[in-house]
Design an enzyme around this catalytic site. Structure first.
Site, PDB file in Angstrom:
ATOM      1  N   GLU A 164      51.510  38.756  47.705  1.00  0.00           N
ATOM      2  CA  GLU A 164      51.581  37.341  47.765  1.00  0.00           C
ATOM      3  C   GLU A 164      52.675  36.915  48.361  1.00  0.00           C
ATOM      4  O   GLU A 164      53.648  36.258  47.634  1.00  0.00           O
ATOM      5  CB  GLU A 164      51.456  36.637  46.267  1.00  0.00           C
ATOM      6  CG  GLU A 164      50.053  37.093  45.386  1.00  0.00           C
ATOM      7  CD  GLU A 164      50.285  36.039  44.062  1.00  0.00           C
ATOM      8  OE1 GLU A 164      51.165  35.593  43.682  1.00  0.00           O
ATOM      9  OE2 GLU A 164      49.092  36.160  43.574  1.00  0.00           O
ATOM     10  N   GLU A 360      44.009  40.808  41.725  1.00  0.00           N
ATOM     11  CA  GLU A 360      44.331  40.323  40.718  1.00  0.00           C
ATOM     12  C   GLU A 360      43.381  39.121  40.356  1.00  0.00           C
ATOM     13  O   GLU A 360      43.041  38.456  41.083  1.00  0.00           O
ATOM     14  CB  GLU A 360      45.573  39.650  40.793  1.00  0.00           C
ATOM     15  CG  GLU A 360      47.051  40.653  40.805  1.00  0.00           C
ATOM     16  CD  GLU A 360      48.199  39.729  41.010  1.00  0.00           C
ATOM     17  OE1 GLU A 360      48.562  38.804  40.497  1.00  0.00           O
ATOM     18  OE2 GLU A 360      48.966  40.394  41.706  1.00  0.00           O
TER      19      GLU A 360
END
Length: 458
Positions: A164, A360
């Site tokens: 991220e 995720e």
């Protein structure tokens, strides 16, 4: 029953800074998190910092047994840059021994390690020089990446560069949430560009070094949903798509920075400083696969006032609060499983059907002890339902031809979560913070996940 493809990866994700503990021990130097809690402890939930994590540094062998116990065949975690190279150049042999044993134990247990290199944990020695604002960060990171490939390449076949990257860009340089908590759109764009180039030159080091396996990047990606079909809302959607989704997906997969993004940053006087050869490198070093973290959709509408040049993202697109949404009240996030189907189709149709996986997906809930039964097991049916709903949409996307090879939850054991500490819990195992040994206890979702993995579906 919904069946998933053969050899599908069932596992969890975590990171070094959120699990290892031993934050300033065993040769590790400070990161921004170690320094920030020293400078501003009041910002951290209950004063919980990176030394207060679930002590995986000592407990990894038992944790690997627990992974087997719930049927995991893969696990993604990260290496701590500040642990492996405390000064950016000198290898910490104690860290090498720790990581080699950790990865060997995973392999012996039949659990494929997917190893990430950066999870928001900027070493302090580099932060003092400007961190991602300085071009030096690109060379420093690619040197670290090459060092990791050389030291662990015989044990790891699946690598990712960043988790991220948007988070350290937005939270550190746009919204003031993470250190250095600067609000400066131009700096944010430059930080983003250096992060991209650090990724590109790490992929170059991997490819040129002829290391076995594959290399990718993990992005938080969701299709953008506009409030309406109006011209203004669609312009906002386009700006959000370019800045939040395409800024990394396009160069990493397609080898090109989108022309629309180049024009957008130019229009707002945000164009980053680049170097000769960067464009060619982006073109020549695409990834082998993509990890996608998905928690909530991105809904946008036209901003109330449009500033040129923009001072922040809300001058380009504003968040839209969809009145029909379902919400996870603990995290304040919308629950919208349908986006996983939309992501699947987007990856198939817009990104050459590149191999990808859900890196995720999960549900954070506070005060889970409320759901503990007499045996001490947390009855987290809400987490099971959340996974079932998302997997149903993912399965639909795979059936439509999307090239998805796995599903990882956040996370395996409850972990420390930055400024939130242990406020929300995500794990298949509860961590008892009052126990000196960080006692782990399986939740009901762990039993469910074992069945899921054994049946390769549900």
């Amino acid at each position: 029953m919904l069946k998933f493809p053969a050899n599908f990866l069932w596992g969890s994700a975590a990171s070094a800074p959120q699990t290892e503990g031993h934050a300033l021990l065993n040769g590790k130097s400070a990161t921004t998190w170690d320094k920030w809690i020293e400078l501003n402890p009041e910002k951290f939930n209950e004063g919980q910092g990176p030394k207060d994590t679930s002590n995986v540094y000592e407990l990894y062998k038992g944790d690997i047994e627990r992974m087997k116990e719930i049927g995991m065949n893969s696990y993604r975690t990260s290496i701590s840059w500040a642990r492996l190279l405390p000064d950016g150049k000198t290898v910490n042999e104690e860290a090498v021994a720790f990581y080699r044993d950790y990865f060997e134990e995973l392999n012996k247990a039949g659990i494929k390690p997917i190893i990430n290199l950066f999870h928001f944990d900027m070493p302090w020695w580099l932060m003092e020089k400007g961190g991602w604002e300085t071009r030096e960060s690109v060379d420093a990171f690619s040197f670290y990446a090459k060092t990791a490939f050389e030291l662990f390449g015989d044990l790891v076949e699946e690598w990712t560069t960043f988790n991220e990257p948007l988070v350290h860009i937005e939270c550190g340089y746009l919204y003031g949430f993470h250190y250095p908590a600067i609000v400066d759109f131009k700096k944010a764009i430059q930080v983003g560009y250096h992060t991209l180039m650090a990724h590109i030159f790490s992929v170059k080091a991997f490819k040129e070094g002829n290391f076995k396996g594959r290399i990718g990047i993990i992005l938080n990606v969701t299709p953008t949903y506009a409030k309406s079909e109006s011209k203004e809302d669609q312009e906002a959607k386009n700006a959000a798509d370019l800045l939040v989704i395409k800024s990394f997906l396009d160069p990493c997969v397609l080898g090109v920075v989108p022309e629309g993004l180049v024009e957008l940053v130019k229009e707002h006087d945000l164009t980053p400083v680049t170097e000769t050869g960067d464009k060619e490198a982006i073109k020549n070093y695409p990834v082998d696969f993509i990890g996608i973290n998905y928690y909530q959709p991105m809904r946008v509408q036209a901003p109330a006032t449009k500033r040129v040049p923009a001072l922040t993202t809300t001058d380009l697109f504003a968040p839209y609060d969809w009145p029909e949404k379902r919400i996870n009240p603990y995290r304040g996030w919308e629950i919208y499983p349908e986006a996983l189907y939309d992501v699947s189709i987007m990856m198939k149709e817009d990104y050459n059907n590149i191999p990808w996986y859900v890196s995720e997906n999960g549900m954070g809930v506070a005060d889970e002890e409320r759901f503990m039964d007499d045996s001490g097991m947390i009855q987290d049916d809400y987490r099971i339902e959340f996974m079932e709903e998302h997997l149903t949409q993912l399965h639909k996307g795979i059936e439509a031809g999307s090239n998805c090879f796995g599903y990882h939850t956040w996370t395996f054991v409850d972990c420390w979560s930055w400024l939130n500490g242990y406020r929300n819990r995500y794990g298949f195992y509860r961590v008892d913070l009052d126990d000196d040994n960080f006692k782990r206890t399986m939740k009901k979702s762990g039993l469910w996940y074992k069945e899921l993995s054994q049946n390769n579906g549900f």
